[in-house]
Motif scaffolding. Structure first.
Motif, PDB file in Angstrom:
ATOM      1  N   LYS A 125      19.904  57.772  55.550  1.00  0.00           N
ATOM      2  CA  LYS A 125      18.666  57.547  57.004  1.00  0.00           C
ATOM      3  C   LYS A 125      19.220  56.670  56.412  1.00  0.00           C
ATOM      4  O   LYS A 125      19.117  55.840  58.041  1.00  0.00           O
ATOM      5  N   GLN A 126      20.039  55.019  56.618  1.00  0.00           N
ATOM      6  CA  GLN A 126      19.825  53.926  56.699  1.00  0.00           C
ATOM      7  C   GLN A 126      21.337  53.916  56.217  1.00  0.00           C
ATOM      8  O   GLN A 126      21.274  52.521  55.515  1.00  0.00           O
ATOM      9  N   PRO A 127      22.714  54.180  56.543  1.00  0.00           N
ATOM     10  CA  PRO A 127      23.824  54.013  56.297  1.00  0.00           C
ATOM     11  C   PRO A 127      24.108  52.108  57.071  1.00  0.00           C
ATOM     12  O   PRO A 127      24.362  52.045  57.406  1.00  0.00           O
ATOM     13  N   ARG A 128      24.360  51.479  54.668  1.00  0.00           N
ATOM     14  CA  ARG A 128      25.056  50.509  55.511  1.00  0.00           C
ATOM     15  C   ARG A 128      26.384  49.932  54.669  1.00  0.00           C
ATOM     16  O   ARG A 128      26.416  50.534  53.017  1.00  0.00           O
ATOM     17  N   VAL A 129      26.711  49.591  55.789  1.00  0.00           N
ATOM     18  CA  VAL A 129      28.540  49.937  55.163  1.00  0.00           C
ATOM     19  C   VAL A 129      28.767  48.097  54.860  1.00  0.00           C
ATOM     20  O   VAL A 129      28.055  47.186  55.605  1.00  0.00           O
ATOM     21  N   LEU A 130      28.951  48.114  52.996  1.00  0.00           N
ATOM     22  CA  LEU A 130      28.623  46.462  53.070  1.00  0.00           C
ATOM     23  C   LEU A 130      30.407  45.920  51.590  1.00  0.00           C
ATOM     24  O   LEU A 130      30.213  44.446  51.925  1.00  0.00           O
ATOM     25  N   GLN A 131      30.948  47.043  52.208  1.00  0.00           N
ATOM     26  CA  GLN A 131      32.390  45.713  51.554  1.00  0.00           C
ATOM     27  C   GLN A 131      33.451  46.769  52.729  1.00  0.00           C
ATOM     28  O   GLN A 131      33.550  48.028  52.480  1.00  0.00           O
ATOM     29  N   SER A 132      34.963  46.814  52.558  1.00  0.00           N
ATOM     30  CA  SER A 132      35.593  47.284  52.975  1.00  0.00           C
ATOM     31  C   SER A 132      36.854  46.411  52.501  1.00  0.00           C
ATOM     32  O   SER A 132      37.289  45.069  52.002  1.00  0.00           O
ATOM     33  N   MET A 133      38.328  47.193  52.321  1.00  0.00           N
ATOM     34  CA  MET A 133      39.559  46.556  51.599  1.00  0.00           C
ATOM     35  C   MET A 133      40.657  47.360  52.084  1.00  0.00           C
ATOM     36  O   MET A 133      40.794  48.513  52.456  1.00  0.00           O
ATOM     37  N   VAL A 134      41.689  47.109  51.904  1.00  0.00           N
ATOM     38  CA  VAL A 134      42.787  48.091  52.454  1.00  0.00           C
ATOM     39  C   VAL A 134      43.953  47.321  50.911  1.00  0.00           C
ATOM     40  O   VAL A 134      43.815  46.649  49.882  1.00  0.00           O
ATOM     41  N   ILE A 135      44.271  48.368  50.272  1.00  0.00           N
ATOM     42  CA  ILE A 135      44.831  48.580  48.398  1.00  0.00           C
ATOM     43  C   ILE A 135      45.904  48.867  49.524  1.00  0.00           C
ATOM     44  O   ILE A 135      46.514  50.383  49.501  1.00  0.00           O
ATOM     45  N   PHE A 136      47.156  48.397  48.359  1.00  0.00           N
ATOM     46  CA  PHE A 136      47.973  48.389  48.364  1.00  0.00           C
ATOM     47  C   PHE A 136      48.193  48.795  47.103  1.00  0.00           C
ATOM     48  O   PHE A 136      48.228  48.079  46.204  1.00  0.00           O
ATOM     49  N   LYS A 137      49.435  49.840  46.791  1.00  0.00           N
ATOM     50  CA  LYS A 137      50.405  49.943  45.714  1.00  0.00           C
ATOM     51  C   LYS A 137      51.942  50.190  46.730  1.00  0.00           C
ATOM     52  O   LYS A 137      52.446  50.687  46.605  1.00  0.00           O
ATOM     53  N   ASN A 138      52.228  48.755  46.284  1.00  0.00           N
ATOM     54  CA  ASN A 138      53.437  48.484  46.597  1.00  0.00           C
ATOM     55  C   ASN A 138      54.730  49.064  45.943  1.00  0.00           C
ATOM     56  O   ASN A 138      54.354  49.032  44.576  1.00  0.00           O
ATOM     57  N   PRO A 139      55.714  49.660  45.966  1.00  0.00           N
ATOM     58  CA  PRO A 139      56.456  50.003  45.064  1.00  0.00           C
ATOM     59  C   PRO A 139      57.387  49.332  44.066  1.00  0.00           C
ATOM     60  O   PRO A 139      56.984  47.961  44.209  1.00  0.00           O
ATOM     61  N   LYS A 140      56.799  49.729  42.298  1.00  0.00           N
ATOM     62  CA  LYS A 140      57.455  49.344  41.652  1.00  0.00           C
ATOM     63  C   LYS A 140      56.323  48.933  41.151  1.00  0.00           C
ATOM     64  O   LYS A 140      56.536  48.679  39.586  1.00  0.00           O
ATOM     65  N   ILE A 141      55.528  48.179  41.441  1.00  0.00           N
ATOM     66  CA  ILE A 141      54.389  47.252  41.251  1.00  0.00           C
ATOM     67  C   ILE A 141      53.024  47.118  41.533  1.00  0.00           C
ATOM     68  O   ILE A 141      52.010  46.393  40.915  1.00  0.00           O
ATOM     69  N   GLY A 142      52.951  48.171  42.035  1.00  0.00           N
ATOM     70  CA  GLY A 142      51.674  48.717  42.237  1.00  0.00           C
ATOM     71  C   GLY A 142      51.070  49.282  41.147  1.00  0.00           C
ATOM     72  O   GLY A 142      51.364  50.290  40.805  1.00  0.00           O
ATOM     73  N   GLY A 143      49.798  48.673  40.891  1.00  0.00           N
ATOM     74  CA  GLY A 143      49.212  48.611  39.486  1.00  0.00           C
ATOM     75  C   GLY A 143      48.128  50.360  39.511  1.00  0.00           C
ATOM     76  O   GLY A 143      47.896  50.782  40.783  1.00  0.00           O
ATOM     77  N   GLU A 144      48.038  50.337  37.919  1.00  0.00           N
ATOM     78  CA  GLU A 144      47.106  51.614  37.887  1.00  0.00           C
ATOM     79  C   GLU A 144      45.469  51.323  38.023  1.00  0.00           C
ATOM     80  O   GLU A 144      45.079  49.568  37.609  1.00  0.00           O
ATOM     81  N   VAL A 145      44.952  52.016  38.279  1.00  0.00           N
ATOM     82  CA  VAL A 145      43.385  52.222  38.568  1.00  0.00           C
ATOM     83  C   VAL A 145      42.755  52.546  37.453  1.00  0.00           C
ATOM     84  O   VAL A 145      43.331  54.063  37.538  1.00  0.00           O
ATOM     85  N   PRO A 146      42.145  51.894  36.305  1.00  0.00           N
ATOM     86  CA  PRO A 146      41.098  52.924  35.066  1.00  0.00           C
ATOM     87  C   PRO A 146      40.211  54.009  35.559  1.00  0.00           C
ATOM     88  O   PRO A 146      39.635  53.564  36.527  1.00  0.00           O
ATOM     89  N   PRO A 147      39.753  54.642  34.613  1.00  0.00           N
ATOM     90  CA  PRO A 147      38.622  55.562  35.407  1.00  0.00           C
ATOM     91  C   PRO A 147      37.818  54.383  35.752  1.00  0.00           C
ATOM     92  O   PRO A 147      37.240  53.870  34.635  1.00  0.00           O
ATOM     93  N   HIS A 148      36.847  54.841  36.531  1.00  0.00           N
ATOM     94  CA  HIS A 148      35.599  53.984  37.168  1.00  0.00           C
ATOM     95  C   HIS A 148      34.886  54.710  38.372  1.00  0.00           C
ATOM     96  O   HIS A 148      34.841  56.995  38.413  1.00  0.00           O
ATOM     97  N   GLN A 149      33.666  54.651  37.695  1.00  0.00           N
ATOM     98  CA  GLN A 149      32.910  54.381  39.493  1.00  0.00           C
ATOM     99  C   GLN A 149      32.285  53.497  39.685  1.00  0.00           C
ATOM    100  O   GLN A 149      32.036  52.495  39.620  1.00  0.00           O
ATOM    101  N   ASP A 150      32.585  53.962  40.937  1.00  0.00           N
ATOM    102  CA  ASP A 150      31.947  53.063  42.713  1.00  0.00           C
ATOM    103  C   ASP A 150      30.728  52.107  42.363  1.00  0.00           C
ATOM    104  O   ASP A 150      30.734  51.064  42.870  1.00  0.00           O
ATOM    105  N   SER A 151      29.682  53.019  41.396  1.00  0.00           N
ATOM    106  CA  SER A 151      28.445  52.539  40.694  1.00  0.00           C
ATOM    107  C   SER A 151      28.157  51.294  40.652  1.00  0.00           C
ATOM    108  O   SER A 151      27.504  50.656  40.295  1.00  0.00           O
TER     109      SER A 151
END
Length: 285
Positions: A125-151
């Motif tokens: 009903k009241q959508p609020r955008v609170l953060q934004s990101m460009v996430i890079f996974k650069n060749p060879k060194i792009g990091g793993e992101v382990p299991p998670h919940q955004d909440s």
């Protein structure tokens, strides 16, 4: 769209191919690369970024980034003394967290009418955008992101966080595409929270006895131009990029403005920049 919304509620995620044009991908990538080239290394605290429980970010550069545009390095981009071991252009893990407010290219993209329409279709009903990101996974060194919940990182009561994840390039198993545990948003509450520590920095708080459940994940490759909607409770992850191709994406997170936002969340609004009201700023395009 009703069938897609039903699928989202069933699985906790939804990939929508061909949601935005190749021209949008090119413009967003171009500006991201310009930003990386333009920022000054001289006064940068060499902050790295990780979602790991044991190696998370908690310095002031990170905690005060909600109303700014800041740059966070890949773990493998710096040596033990903080010196770059790769070219600056491929050293960054992510740019955040107010691109949707401060960068015109990203603001225009993030406030399009069809994104507001999706938020309403999902029941916001009241959508609020609170953060934004460009996430890079650069060749060879792009990091793993382990299991998670955004909440874990953007907690409201009741939980309402949702991610809008835009593939700016093809995302494959080789370069670190997304993996999801379908239906896990229905099996688990928020398992843990990352909060501001009263003595400075951040810490994780376990909310259940088993905060790291074993789940089966499905691989979700996405072509450039795909939007992936991510429920705040669904477990998801991505792998290392060991390939020679980058996997760069843009994402923003939204919450329900009617759901109380926890005051100890790491990301806090400021008087100068309250969370963006998507209803008020969305364009007619």
């Amino acid at each position: 769209m009703s069938e897609q919304i039903e699928q989202f509620h069933r699985d906790g995620f939804l990939a929508i191919p061909d949601f935005f044009a190749a021209e949008d991908s090119a413009n967003l990538l171009k500006r991201a690369k310009e930003l990386v080239q333009e920022f000054d290394l001289k006064d940068h605290p060499r902050t790295k970024f990780s979602t790991s429980r044991d190696d998370h970010v908690g310095d002031d550069y990170f905690l005060n980034s909600g109303d700014k545009i800041r740059y966070f390095f890949e773990t493998d981009a710096l040596d033990k003394d903080g010196n770059l071991v790769v070219e600056k252009a491929v050293s960054i893990n992510k740019i955040g967290h107010a691109l949707h407010e401060l960068e015109p290219v990203y603001r225009e993209f993030s406030t399009r009418k069809k994104l507001k329409e999706i938020s309403h279709a999902l029941g916001y009903k009241q959508p609020r955008v609170l953060q934004s990101m460009v996430i890079f996974k650069n060749p060879k060194i792009g990091g793993e992101v382990p299991p998670h919940q955004d909440s874990t990182f953007l907690y409201t009561d009741p939980p309402s966080a949702i991610g809008f994840w835009f593939a700016l390039e093809d995302c494959t198993p080789e370069n670190g595409c997304m993996y999801f545990a379908p239906g896990s948003h229905k099996k688990y509450p928020t398992l843990k929270r990352m909060v501001r520590n009263g003595t400075g920095g951040t810490k994780f708080i376990d909310l259940v006895d088993n905060p790291d459940p074993e789940e089966e994940y499905v691989c979700v490759p996405t072509k450039a131009g795909t939007l992936v909607l991510i429920h705040g409770q669904v477990l998801h992850k991505s792998g290392h990029n060991r390939s020679g191709k980058s996997r760069n994406i843009y994402t923003f997170h939204m919450i329900e403005g009617e759901s109380p936002y926890a005051p100890d969340n790491w990301l806090l609004p400021t008087p100068e920049m309250p969370f963006m009201d998507l209803n008020a700023v969305a364009s007619e395009v």
